[in-house]
Design a protein around this motif. Structure first.
Motif, PDB file in Angstrom:
ATOM      1  N   GLY A   1      -0.015 -13.334   7.741  1.00 39.89           N
ATOM      2  CA  GLY A   1       0.749 -14.010   6.701  1.00 39.89           C
ATOM      3  C   GLY A   1       1.575 -12.970   5.991  1.00 39.89           C
ATOM      4  N   ASP A   2       2.155 -13.309   4.859  1.00 39.78           N
ATOM      5  CA  ASP A   2       2.973 -12.352   4.118  1.00 39.78           C
ATOM      6  C   ASP A   2       2.071 -11.486   3.243  1.00 39.78           C
ATOM      7  N   GLU A   3       1.858 -10.271   3.671  1.00 43.73           N
ATOM      8  CA  GLU A   3       0.961  -9.348   2.956  1.00 43.73           C
ATOM      9  C   GLU A   3       1.460  -9.060   1.561  1.00 43.73           C
ATOM     10  N   GLN A   4       2.768  -8.965   1.384  1.00 47.47           N
ATOM     11  CA  GLN A   4       3.311  -8.655   0.064  1.00 47.47           C
ATOM     12  C   GLN A   4       2.980  -9.750  -0.947  1.00 47.47           C
ATOM     13  N   LEU A   5       2.869 -10.984  -0.475  1.00 43.22           N
ATOM     14  CA  LEU A   5       2.533 -12.104  -1.351  1.00 43.22           C
ATOM     15  C   LEU A   5       1.034 -12.339  -1.439  1.00 43.22           C
ATOM     16  N   GLY A   6       0.256 -11.486  -0.788  1.00 41.63           N
ATOM     17  CA  GLY A   6      -1.189 -11.638  -0.797  1.00 41.63           C
ATOM     18  C   GLY A   6      -1.667 -12.752   0.105  1.00 41.63           C
ATOM     19  N   GLU A   7      -0.854 -13.119   1.112  1.00 37.62           N
ATOM     20  CA  GLU A   7      -1.156 -14.276   1.946  1.00 37.62           C
ATOM     21  C   GLU A   7      -1.540 -13.919   3.375  1.00 37.62           C
ATOM     22  N   ASP A   8      -1.770 -12.643   3.652  1.00 36.12           N
ATOM     23  CA  ASP A   8      -2.192 -12.277   5.013  1.00 36.12           C
ATOM     24  C   ASP A   8      -3.718 -12.293   5.068  1.00 36.12           C
ATOM     25  N   PRO A   9      -4.315 -13.232   5.805  1.00 41.37           N
ATOM     26  CA  PRO A   9      -5.779 -13.357   5.805  1.00 41.37           C
ATOM     27  C   PRO A   9      -6.495 -12.149   6.392  1.00 41.37           C
ATOM     28  N   SER A  10      -5.888 -11.477   7.366  1.00 39.36           N
ATOM     29  CA  SER A  10      -6.546 -10.313   7.961  1.00 39.36           C
ATOM     30  C   SER A  10      -6.537  -9.123   7.010  1.00 39.36           C
ATOM     31  N   VAL A  11      -5.430  -8.928   6.326  1.00 34.88           N
ATOM     32  CA  VAL A  11      -5.366  -7.867   5.315  1.00 34.88           C
ATOM     33  C   VAL A  11      -6.369  -8.146   4.206  1.00 34.88           C
ATOM     34  N   ASN A  12      -6.411  -9.386   3.755  1.00 32.49           N
ATOM     35  CA  ASN A  12      -7.348  -9.738   2.677  1.00 32.49           C
ATOM     36  C   ASN A  12      -8.797  -9.525   3.109  1.00 32.49           C
ATOM     37  N   ARG A  13      -9.107  -9.865   4.354  1.00 29.91           N
ATOM     38  CA  ARG A  13     -10.471  -9.663   4.861  1.00 29.91           C
ATOM     39  C   ARG A  13     -10.811  -8.175   4.890  1.00 29.91           C
ATOM     40  N   LEU A  14      -9.885  -7.356   5.373  1.00 28.29           N
ATOM     41  CA  LEU A  14     -10.113  -5.909   5.427  1.00 28.29           C
ATOM     42  C   LEU A  14     -10.355  -5.348   4.029  1.00 28.29           C
ATOM     43  N   CYS A  15      -9.582  -5.796   3.068  1.00 25.50           N
ATOM     44  CA  CYS A  15      -9.743  -5.305   1.693  1.00 25.50           C
ATOM     45  C   CYS A  15     -11.090  -5.720   1.107  1.00 25.50           C
ATOM     46  N   ARG A  16     -11.505  -6.955   1.382  1.00 24.25           N
ATOM     47  CA  ARG A  16     -12.817  -7.401   0.892  1.00 24.25           C
ATOM     48  C   ARG A  16     -13.934  -6.588   1.527  1.00 24.25           C
ATOM     49  N   MET A  17     -13.835  -6.337   2.835  1.00 31.01           N
ATOM     50  CA  MET A  17     -14.844  -5.548   3.537  1.00 31.01           C
ATOM     51  C   MET A  17     -14.975  -4.160   2.921  1.00 31.01           C
ATOM     52  N   THR A  18     -13.823  -3.530   2.668  1.00 30.86           N
ATOM     53  CA  THR A  18     -13.828  -2.161   2.156  1.00 30.86           C
ATOM     54  C   THR A  18     -14.351  -2.103   0.727  1.00 30.86           C
TER      55      THR A  18
ATOM     56  N   TRP B   1       2.309   0.173  -7.977  1.00 32.63           N
ATOM     57  CA  TRP B   1       2.797   1.422  -7.399  1.00 32.63           C
ATOM     58  C   TRP B   1       3.025   1.299  -5.892  1.00 32.63           C
ATOM     59  N   LYS B   2       2.219   0.510  -5.228  1.00 27.64           N
ATOM     60  CA  LYS B   2       2.447   0.261  -3.801  1.00 27.64           C
ATOM     61  C   LYS B   2       3.831  -0.344  -3.583  1.00 27.64           C
ATOM     62  N   GLN B   3       4.179  -1.323  -4.394  1.00 25.50           N
ATOM     63  CA  GLN B   3       5.494  -1.946  -4.288  1.00 25.50           C
ATOM     64  C   GLN B   3       6.593  -0.941  -4.599  1.00 25.50           C
ATOM     65  N   ARG B   4       6.392  -0.192  -5.662  1.00 20.51           N
ATOM     66  CA  ARG B   4       7.397   0.792  -6.083  1.00 20.51           C
ATOM     67  C   ARG B   4       7.658   1.841  -5.015  1.00 20.51           C
ATOM     68  N   LEU B   5       6.621   2.222  -4.278  1.00 22.76           N
ATOM     69  CA  LEU B   5       6.751   3.267  -3.254  1.00 22.76           C
ATOM     70  C   LEU B   5       7.113   2.709  -1.876  1.00 22.76           C
ATOM     71  N   GLY B   6       7.364   1.413  -1.798  1.00 20.05           N
ATOM     72  CA  GLY B   6       7.776   0.838  -0.520  1.00 20.05           C
ATOM     73  C   GLY B   6       6.636   0.605   0.434  1.00 20.05           C
ATOM     74  N   GLY B   7       5.455   0.291  -0.104  1.00 24.15           N
ATOM     75  CA  GLY B   7       4.293   0.131   0.750  1.00 24.15           C
ATOM     76  C   GLY B   7       4.031  -1.267   1.241  1.00 24.15           C
ATOM     77  N   ALA B   8       4.849  -2.246   0.820  1.00 25.67           N
ATOM     78  CA  ALA B   8       4.636  -3.627   1.273  1.00 25.67           C
ATOM     79  C   ALA B   8       4.920  -3.720   2.773  1.00 25.67           C
ATOM     80  N   MET B   9       4.099  -4.495   3.492  1.00 27.29           N
ATOM     81  CA  MET B   9       4.198  -4.473   4.955  1.00 27.29           C
ATOM     82  C   MET B   9       4.319  -5.853   5.602  1.00 27.29           C
ATOM     83  N   ARG B  10       4.556  -6.916   4.840  1.00 28.34           N
ATOM     84  CA  ARG B  10       4.726  -8.259   5.389  1.00 28.34           C
ATOM     85  C   ARG B  10       3.555  -8.669   6.285  1.00 28.34           C
ATOM     86  N   GLN B  11       3.815  -9.073   7.540  1.00 24.61           N
ATOM     87  CA  GLN B  11       2.734  -9.580   8.391  1.00 24.61           C
ATOM     88  C   GLN B  11       1.901  -8.418   8.963  1.00 24.61           C
ATOM     89  N   ALA B  12       1.183  -7.777   8.057  1.00 25.89           N
ATOM     90  CA  ALA B  12       0.442  -6.564   8.397  1.00 25.89           C
ATOM     91  C   ALA B  12      -0.922  -6.849   9.010  1.00 25.89           C
TER      92      ALA B  12
END
Length: 345
Positions: free
Chosen positions: A29-46, A225-236
């Motif tokens: 999903g769109d990681e920048q919008l917080g809508e990528d389920p795989s990214v969200n799962r990885l963050c919860r795991m960590t 700061w992630k946004q400011r530094l260009g760290g958004a990755m969309r369908q990550a």
């Protein structure tokens, strides 16, 4: 030139076929919008693994360090870290550019300093001096040779931090190597830090990324700061899935890399012209010296035999990882012995 055994770094690990298959099937999903389920799962795991409220997925460990420092400091503040630490040597002076903070380097042993050194380094609160705000610890130490920060030492330093109102940050590039070898639950490390991150693309074998964890308030600021530094990755989610697979399958096996590193260290210690204390090799980094100014010659001769090592601060570094089998290590051992004989006979 064909590289048969690549000991340059554990950053060279490649995703296995099973990992690639898992990544190809990842929900995205769109990681920048917080809508990528795989990214969200990885963050919860960590976050759960490190005992923290929340976490954020980032492209690199350098970004994880710099975001943490940016959140914890104002311009002109000072950060205490070992003189061998990664932000001093390998982050292109990012602290000066991004945070405007300065560094107070300490001369630790193998990259590990003491609580007493920290006490002595903390600045007095007056307008003549930069103000100490953060203590940064690198686990494991890189230029220190992969040494493990003992949990008790961390606790002692954290007590100094609390007494003086300082933030604690862990550069956890190889923290899971330490946790596995020392048999310490990662959350036991995490409890002492306001910010802590793990690297997925070194010994864990994922292709991209690090995960930074902390309190809910810290992560909210970190996302800015992630946004400011260009760290958004969309369908990550495709690359985040590599991290999920790594955490589920590749953590316990880090001990194999440590055994291989010990084999290399013991071989190196036995060779004329090479110097290392095998007892200091605790994880997967083997840092050794070559006599008579022949460091480059030794590395070049190994490369001709298909073995690549890295050159760091006048020494050679060999790093073991999951892409290297026992047969690969035996090949390296054989040719390290042969090369030493050729050069120092």
């Amino acid at each position: 030139m064909e590289i048969k055994v690549d000991l340059f770094s554990d950053t060279g690990t490649r995703p296995s076929q099973d990992m690639r298959r898992f990544m190809s099937e990842a929900e995205v999903g769109d990681e920048q919008l917080g809508e990528d389920p795989s990214v969200n799962r990885l963050c919860r795991m960590t976050a759960e693994m490190l005992g923290k409220d929340d976490a954020v997925y980032l492209p690199s460990g350098l970004m994880a360090n710099q975001i943490s420092f940016a959140v914890h400091t104002d311009q002109g503040d000072e950060i205490i870290m070992d003189q061998t630490a990664h932000p001093i040597h390998y982050e292109s002076a990012a602290l000066a550019v991004i945070s405007g903070a300065s560094i107070k380097p300490l001369a630790g042993e193998g990259g590990i300093f003491t609580a007493e050194q920290v006490k002595e380094a903390i600045r007095e609160k007056d307008y003549h001096s930069p103000q100490t705000k953060v203590i940064s610890i690198e686990q494991t130490t890189n230029l220190g040779g992969g040494r493990i920060w003992p949990l008790q030492r961390i606790k002692e330093i954290a007590e100094v931090a609390v007494e003086n109102g300082l933030k604690m940050h862990m550069d956890g590039a190889r923290m899971l190597n330490a946790a596995v070898e020392a048999e310490v639950d990662p959350a036991e490390y995490g409890q002492y830090f306001d910010s802590i991150w793990i690297d997925l693309s070194k010994g864990l074998g994922a292709p991209v990324g690090s995960v930074l964890a902390g309190s809910a308030e810290f992560i909210e600021k970190a996302r800015f700061w992630k946004q400011r530094l260009g760290g958004a990755m969309r369908q990550a989610g495709i690359i985040a899935a590599g991290g999920i697979f790594a955490l589920e399958h590749n953590v316990a096996r880090l001990k194999e890399d440590h055994k291989h590193a010990k084999m290399l260290a013991e071989t190196i210690a036995d060779q004329k012209g090479l110097e290392i204390d095998p007892d200091t090799v605790e994880t997967n980094i083997v840092l050794f010296s070559v006599a008579d100014g022949k460091t480059d010659l030794f590395a070049d001769q190994l490369l001709k035999k298909g073995i690549r090592v890295s050159r760091l601060e006048g020494k050679l570094r060999a790093v073991t990882h999951l892409d290297l089998s026992l047969e690969d290590i035996r090949y390296a051992v054989k040719h390290i012995e042969k090369t030493a004989r050729e050069i120092f006979a």
